[in-house]
Design an enzyme around this catalytic site. Sequence first.
Site, PDB file in Angstrom:
ATOM      1  CD  GLU A 104      -0.871   0.533   3.681  1.00 31.02           C
ATOM      2  OE1 GLU A 104      -0.539   0.218   4.826  1.00 31.02           O
ATOM      3  OE2 GLU A 104      -1.601   1.506   3.438  1.00 31.02           O
ATOM      4  CB  THR A 127       2.145  -6.945   1.242  1.00 29.65           C
ATOM      5  OG1 THR A 127       2.099  -7.106   2.664  1.00 29.65           O
ATOM      6  CG2 THR A 127       0.721  -6.879   0.739  1.00 29.65           C
ATOM      7  CG  ASP A 129       1.395  -7.203   5.965  1.00 32.18           C
ATOM      8  OD1 ASP A 129       1.980  -8.118   6.567  1.00 32.18           O
ATOM      9  OD2 ASP A 129       1.815  -6.030   5.933  1.00 32.18           O
ATOM     10  NE  ARG A 164       5.911 -25.280  29.151  1.00 33.82           N
ATOM     11  CZ  ARG A 164       7.199 -25.480  28.971  1.00 33.82           C
ATOM     12  NH1 ARG A 164       7.672 -25.691  27.758  1.00 33.82           N
ATOM     13  NH2 ARG A 164       8.026 -25.462  29.982  1.00 33.82           N
ATOM     14  NE  ARG A 276       9.628  -8.701   5.376  1.00 29.31           N
ATOM     15  CZ  ARG A 276       9.916  -7.547   6.009  1.00 29.31           C
ATOM     16  NH1 ARG A 276       9.027  -7.001   6.799  1.00 29.31           N
ATOM     17  NH2 ARG A 276      11.068  -6.969   5.828  1.00 29.31           N
TER      18      ARG A 276
HETATM   19  O1  F6P Z   1       4.367  -5.285   5.693  1.00 30.77           O
HETATM   20  C1  F6P Z   1       5.129  -6.428   5.901  1.00 30.77           C
HETATM   21  C2  F6P Z   1       5.612  -6.508   7.325  1.00 30.77           C
HETATM   22  O2  F6P Z   1       6.344  -7.708   7.468  1.00 30.77           O
HETATM   23  C3  F6P Z   1       4.521  -6.415   8.387  1.00 30.77           C
HETATM   24  O3  F6P Z   1       3.813  -7.613   8.542  1.00 30.77           O
HETATM   25  C4  F6P Z   1       5.328  -6.011   9.587  1.00 30.77           C
HETATM   26  O4  F6P Z   1       4.558  -5.306  10.544  1.00 30.77           O
HETATM   27  C5  F6P Z   1       6.374  -5.102   8.988  1.00 30.77           C
HETATM   28  O5  F6P Z   1       6.467  -5.426   7.621  1.00 30.77           O
HETATM   29  C6  F6P Z   1       7.733  -5.234   9.632  1.00 30.77           C
HETATM   30  O6  F6P Z   1       8.548  -4.265   9.088  1.00 30.77           O
HETATM   31  P1  F6P Z   1      10.137  -4.230   9.211  1.00 30.77           P
HETATM   32  O7  F6P Z   1      10.682  -5.223   8.222  1.00 30.77           O
HETATM   33  O8  F6P Z   1      10.489  -2.835   8.871  1.00 30.77           O
HETATM   34  O9  F6P Z   1      10.480  -4.628  10.615  1.00 30.77           O
END
Ligand code: F6P
Length: 343
Positions: A104, A127, A129, A164, A276
Amino acid sequence: MAKTIGLLTGGGDCPGLNAVIRAVVRSSDAAGWDCVAVLEGWRGLVDGRFEDLGVQEVSGILPRGGTIIGTSRTNPFKLEGGVERVLRNFHDRDLDALVAIGGEDTLGVAARLYAEHELPVVGVPKTIDNDLAGTDYTFGFDTAVTIATEAIDRLHTTAESHNRVMVVEVMGRHAGWIAVMSGIAGGADVILIPERPVDFDEVADSIRKRHARGKNFSIVVVSEGCELPGLADAGEVDQFGHVILSARGVGELLGREIEQRTGFETRVTVLGHVQRGGSPTPRDRVLATRFGLKAAQLAHAGDFGKMAALRGDDVVAVSLAEATAELKTVPPGWYAVAQAFFG
Ligand code: F6P
């Protein structure tokens, strides 16, 4: 003289970026266009940092995570003279089109540069997300969900051995897509997302109910963007106004509250950037490849201000302005699927 496309990747990296780059370069080469990498997102266009990008450079990158052309969270609209420098460098490098691959924020900049300065740009939605409107799915999301699901599966066995409660904090920013999908796939007993208010007593009740029917462990998936009672945002914001959500400690606070309320021993795992990293899933490789081909096709045809998008099983072009107008959050129907298995 051959025309030239610039490519940039902006924002948080995600698996599949290289697959898009490869598809744009290969199909542009076949159509007689040259490609140039704009290094490290919008920062590369502000500073005029380019590198030639040919078929040789993209050979072998399809399964590679990350981005071979670098990324950043630079917003030219927040830098003194940033937009003017973007436009000048674009012109000086003799670019005819730009393919911006981002979420975005990156695509929001692309939409404004197109609307306000007629920059000939096409977008590709990336993304983990999955929060971009205009497309059913972004690439990178499937890989993140796969990684989170595997983590939940692994936590199940150790949770069961030790009686747990396991809290798993996943990414996703202000959308609960990763939490909902990995939670459903991993059979989570409670899933908490930013779209819904969190009530600690309700969470504790669900867990107690489950234990009362003979289960000796529970898995709770929580999205990093959840608003929890007593939790405040802290720290710096980036050039797009985002705070570092992982620094809020959502999982830790939730874990403490669950342990206090239920008396069950609780452990917390924050998955973080592991979601990621690494190789894209086959689904993400295919989606990224299709998006790349579509973006190149739009650029070759001079059809700018558009974004490649998935609608059903088709890759189509949608307006960049429309796609970046609002976030795509988790609708109640999806949460209901998850909720059917709570407690
Ligand atoms: O937008 C992708 C993302 O991995 C989000 O899920 C997370 O909040 C953010 O980026 C983390 O950002 P950075 O890599 O700057 O820590």
